[in-house]
Write a protein that holds these residues in place. Structure first.
Motif, short mmCIF file in Angstrom:
data_model
loop_
_atom_site.label_atom_id
_atom_site.label_comp_id
_atom_site.label_asym_id
_atom_site.label_seq_id
_atom_site.Cartn_x
_atom_site.Cartn_y
_atom_site.Cartn_z
N THR A 45 -27.61 32.33 85.55
CA THR A 45 -27.65 31.11 84.75
C THR A 45 -26.34 30.35 84.91
O THR A 45 -25.34 30.88 85.41
N ASP A 46 -26.33 29.10 84.44
CA ASP A 46 -25.12 28.28 84.56
C ASP A 46 -23.96 28.83 83.76
O ASP A 46 -22.79 28.60 84.09
N THR A 47 -24.25 29.54 82.71
CA THR A 47 -23.20 30.07 81.85
C THR A 47 -22.60 31.37 82.37
O THR A 47 -21.74 31.96 81.73
N GLY A 48 -23.08 31.83 83.53
CA GLY A 48 -22.58 33.07 84.09
C GLY A 48 -23.36 34.29 83.68
O GLY A 48 -23.05 35.40 84.10
N GLY A 49 -24.40 34.11 82.85
CA GLY A 49 -25.23 35.22 82.43
C GLY A 49 -26.37 35.46 83.41
O GLY A 49 -26.32 35.06 84.58
N ALA A 50 -27.43 36.11 82.91
CA ALA A 50 -28.57 36.42 83.75
C ALA A 50 -29.84 36.30 82.92
O ALA A 50 -29.84 36.55 81.72
N CYS A 51 -30.92 35.92 83.59
CA CYS A 51 -32.23 35.80 82.95
C CYS A 51 -33.22 36.64 83.74
O CYS A 51 -33.23 36.60 84.98
N SER A 52 -34.03 37.42 83.06
CA SER A 52 -34.95 38.31 83.75
C SER A 52 -36.09 37.53 84.41
O SER A 52 -36.46 36.44 83.96
N GLN A 68 -32.37 22.40 84.03
CA GLN A 68 -31.85 21.71 82.86
C GLN A 68 -31.64 22.66 81.69
O GLN A 68 -30.83 22.39 80.80
N GLN A 69 -32.37 23.78 81.68
CA GLN A 69 -32.20 24.79 80.65
C GLN A 69 -31.15 25.83 81.03
O GLN A 69 -30.96 26.82 80.32
N GLY A 70 -30.48 25.61 82.16
CA GLY A 70 -29.41 26.51 82.58
C GLY A 70 -29.85 27.64 83.45
O GLY A 70 -29.05 28.54 83.75
N ILE A 71 -31.11 27.65 83.89
CA ILE A 71 -31.62 28.73 84.73
C ILE A 71 -31.75 28.22 86.16
O ILE A 71 -32.54 27.31 86.44
N VAL A 72 -30.96 28.78 87.06
CA VAL A 72 -30.93 28.32 88.45
C VAL A 72 -32.01 29.05 89.23
O VAL A 72 -31.89 30.25 89.55
N VAL A 73 -33.10 28.34 89.55
CA VAL A 73 -34.23 28.93 90.27
C VAL A 73 -34.63 27.98 91.39
O VAL A 73 -34.85 26.78 91.15
N ALA A 74 -34.72 28.49 92.61
CA ALA A 74 -35.13 27.66 93.74
C ALA A 74 -36.63 27.39 93.69
O ALA A 74 -37.38 28.10 93.03
N ARG A 75 -37.05 26.34 94.40
CA ARG A 75 -38.46 25.98 94.41
C ARG A 75 -39.31 27.11 94.98
O ARG A 75 -40.40 27.40 94.48
N ARG A 76 -38.82 27.78 96.01
CA ARG A 76 -39.59 28.87 96.60
C ARG A 76 -39.74 30.04 95.62
O ARG A 76 -40.77 30.71 95.59
N THR A 77 -38.71 30.26 94.80
CA THR A 77 -38.81 31.31 93.78
C THR A 77 -39.84 30.95 92.73
O THR A 77 -40.62 31.80 92.27
N VAL A 78 -39.87 29.67 92.33
CA VAL A 78 -40.88 29.22 91.38
C VAL A 78 -42.27 29.42 91.95
O VAL A 78 -43.19 29.87 91.25
#
Length: 484
Positions: A417-424, A456-466
Motif C-alpha cells: 500500500t502507499d502507506t508502506g503497509g500490506a493488504c491481503s 485512490q484507496q492506497g492499494i497499488v494493484v496493476a491491471r493484470r493483477t486485477v
C-alpha cells in the motif's frame, strides 16, 4: 592393501515409529483420520472406543478433547444473541443470471438454509435419473412398440445435460440393417422426446434447447423477438452487443430488455438437475465462536475420537508373570495412538487459535478486513516448524458464524500500500467484488478503472493483477457485464 577394521562415529536423524505415526495423523483430514482409527480398532484388541456417558475404570487411560476442558465453563454459558450469529458476507448466495452464457461457479462457505424449498428438488434429482424420468413419461404414451423402442434408443443417447450430442444420421448407422429403420422414424421419435418434461430435453444445440422452451411460453411478452434472437443472433446476445442487436432486429430498448430477461430465465441444461452429483462431506475440526467479547476456537467434539485402553485385556496382561510379547506391543501401540491423537488436536487447536487471533478483524467485518498472513508467521509465534503448520492447515476446516473455511484460506499473498503497509489478496478480491456489484450495468468498470479506484484507496494493484483476481472470482470481463 591389507583388509582392516575402522571405527567411525556419526550422527543421523531417525524417525521412531511413534513419531512417524504422529506425523501421519497430523497430515490426515478428519475423515481420513477416522478411517485410520477404525483400522487400528479392528487390528488392535487393546484399543477400544469410549462410549458416551460411561464412567471410567481404575487404571484406564482417558483423554478429553484438548482445549475443550478449558472452554467448558465458557461453553456452558449462552453467548449473547448478537454475538452468536453474524450476517453472511455481502454477495453470498446470489444467483448468476448469466448462467446460460458461461459456466460461472462461486464458492460459499455458508450452507444452504435448511428450510429452502429447493431441497425437495435436490432429493428428487438424487433419487430419479433423467432416463428413468423420461422412461416413466414414455410409459404413459400410446405409441406402438416399434416407436417406443426408437424413443428408448434415443433416450439412452442423451448426455447428462439432456442433449442429443450425436446426429441422427450417426445413430442410424449404429442400428442393425435388418430392422429397416428410416431417418424419418428417428426424427419422429426425437420429436416425441422433445415434448417430454423437462422442456428443452432432446435438443441438439443450445439454440434449439432455448427455442423449445420459448415455444412453450409463446404467450409471454417479447417471445417473438426472443425466438428471432435465439435462432439468428444468439452469439451477439452472449457478447452483449446490444447496439447491433437493435439495428438488426429493429426493436427498441424496452422490447430488447424484455426479450433478454426472457432468454436469461431459460435453462440451457435441462437434464442437469437429474445428474447424480457426488456430495463431498466436511467435518469441521474446530469451531470458532465469540465468547465474552473474544473470538475463541475449540475442538469440535464430533471430530475428536474418544479412545481408551481395553480394561479386560490390560488386566490379563498385568496378571501374567511372563508378559506376552505380542500383547505388550499392542498395548504400547494403543498408548501411542491415544497420545498422538491427543497431540494432533492439541496442535490443531494451537494453530487455529493463533490464526483466529491474527485474523479477528475478518470475523468482525468479513473478507475486506482479511490481513496478510504466511505460514512462517504462525510457526514463529508457536515455536513450530513451518512444515508442521503446513500439515495442520491442509484439509482441516474451521466452522465460523461466516461459514466453513479451510485453514489455508486464511493465508495468502499480499500487495503493498502507499502507506508502506500490506493488504491481503483476499481483501483485494472482496473489494473488487464489491466494486463490480455496485457498478452501473450500462457502463461497467474496466480492469484499468478498478485498478485506479484501488489506487485512490492506497492499494497499488496493476491491471493484470486485477484481471487475475477477477477471473479467480469467476466474474466475466467488462464487455460481458454490460446490460441495457
Amino acid at each position: 592393501m591389507k583388509p582392516a577394521l575402522q571405527l567411525k562415529l556419526s550422527q543421523h536423524l531417525a524417525l521412531t515409529p511413534q513419531l512417524q505415526q504422529s506425523i501421519k495423523l497430523l497430515q490426515l483430514s478428519t475423515i481420513e483420520m477416522k478411517q485410520e482409527i477404525e483400522r487400528y480398532l479392528l487390528e488392535n484388541p487393546m484399543l477400544e472406543r469410549e462410549d458416551d456417558g460411561e464412567l471410567g475404570f481404575a487404571g484406564a487411560q482417558q483423554f478429553d478433547a484438548p482445549a475443550n476442558r478449558e472452554q467448558e465453563a465458557e461453553r456452558s454459558e449462552t453467548p449473547p444473541a448478537g454475538e452468536e450469529r453474524e450476517s453472511l458476507p455481502e454477495g453470498m448466495g446470489e444467483v448468476d443470471d448469466d448462467r446460460w452464457t458461461s459456466d460461472a461457479g462461486t464458492y460459499s462457505g455458508a450452507g444452504r438454509d435448511e428450510d429452502d424449498d429447493s431441497d425437495a428438488h435436490d432429493i428428487h434429482a438424487a433419487t430419479v435419473s433423467l432416463r428413468d424420468h423420461l422412461g416413466w413419461q414414455l410409459g404413459m404414451t400410446q405409441l406402438s412398440e416399434r416407436d417406443r423402442s426408437l424413443v428408448r434408443f434415443l433416450i439412452e443417447a442423451l448426455d447428462d445435460d439432456g442433449y442429443l450430442s450425436a446426429s441422427l444420421e450417426e445413430l442410424l448407422e449404429t442400428l442393425p440393417p435388418e430392422y429397416e429403420i428410416e431417418l424419418e422414424e428417428l426424427e419422429i421419435a426425437l420429436r416425441h422426446i422433445q415434448n417430454f418434461d423437462p422442456t428443452g430435453i432432446g435438443a441438439r444445440t443450445p439454440a434449439e434447447c432455448l427455442r423449445l422452451q420459448l415455444l412453450a411460453r409463446r404467450d409471454e411478452p417479447a417471445c417473438d423477438l426472443a425466438l428471432v434472437i435465439v435462432d439468428k443472433h444468439l452469439e451477439l446476445l452472449a457478447g452483449r452487443d446490444f447496439a447491433r442487436l437493435k439495428k438488426l432486429t429493429g426493436c427498441d430498448d424496452e422490447t430488447l430488455k424484455a426479450a433478454h430477461a426472457l432468454i436469461v430465465s431459460l435453462d440451457p441444461r435441462p437434464g442437469a438437475p437429474y445428474a447424480q452429483v457426488e456430495a463431498r462431506y466436511i467435518t469441521p475440526d474446530v469451531i470458532v465462536k465469540k465468547l465474552k467479547g473474544k473470538w475463541t476456537a475449540y475442538i469440535n467434539p464430533d471430530a475428536y475420537p474418544r479412545l481408551r485402553i481395553n480394561r479386560l485385556y490390560a488386566e490379563i496382561l498385568a496378571k501374567q508373570r511372563r508378559g506376552n510379547g505380542n500383547m505388550t506391543a499392542q498395548l504400547q501401540e494403543a498408548r501411542w495412538l491415544i497420545k498422538n491423537v491427543q497431540q494432533r488436536f492439541d496442535t490443531i487447536h494451537r494453530v487455529t487459535q493463533a490464526i483466529v487471533d491474527r485474523q479477528r478483524q475478518f470475523f468482525e467485518h468479513g473478507e475486506v478486513a482479511m490481513r496478510p498472513l504466511v505460514l512462517r508467521e504462525i510457526a514463529d509465534i508457536l515455536g513450530l516448524h513451518e512444515s508442521t503448520v503446513s500439515r495442520v492447515t491442509s484439509q482441516k476446516y474451521m466452522a465460523t458464524p461466516r461459514g466453513i473455511f479451510e485453514l489455508k484460506y486464511f493465508f495468502g499473498s499480499h500487495v503493498a500500500t502507499d502507506t508502506g503497509g500490506a493488504c491481503s489478496a483476499t481483501a483485494i478480491r472482496a473489494l473488487i467484488k464489491q466494486l463490480i456489484a455496485a457498478e452501473d450495468g450500462k457502463k461497467p468498470l474496466s480492469d484499468s478503472q478498478i485498478s485506479e479506484i484501488l489506487g485512490q484507496q492506497g492499494i497499488v494493484v496493476a491491471r493484470r493483477t486485477v484481471a487475475k483476481y477477477r477471473e479467480s472470482l469467476n466474474i466475466p470481463p467488462v464487455n460481458l457485464r454490460k446490460t441495457l
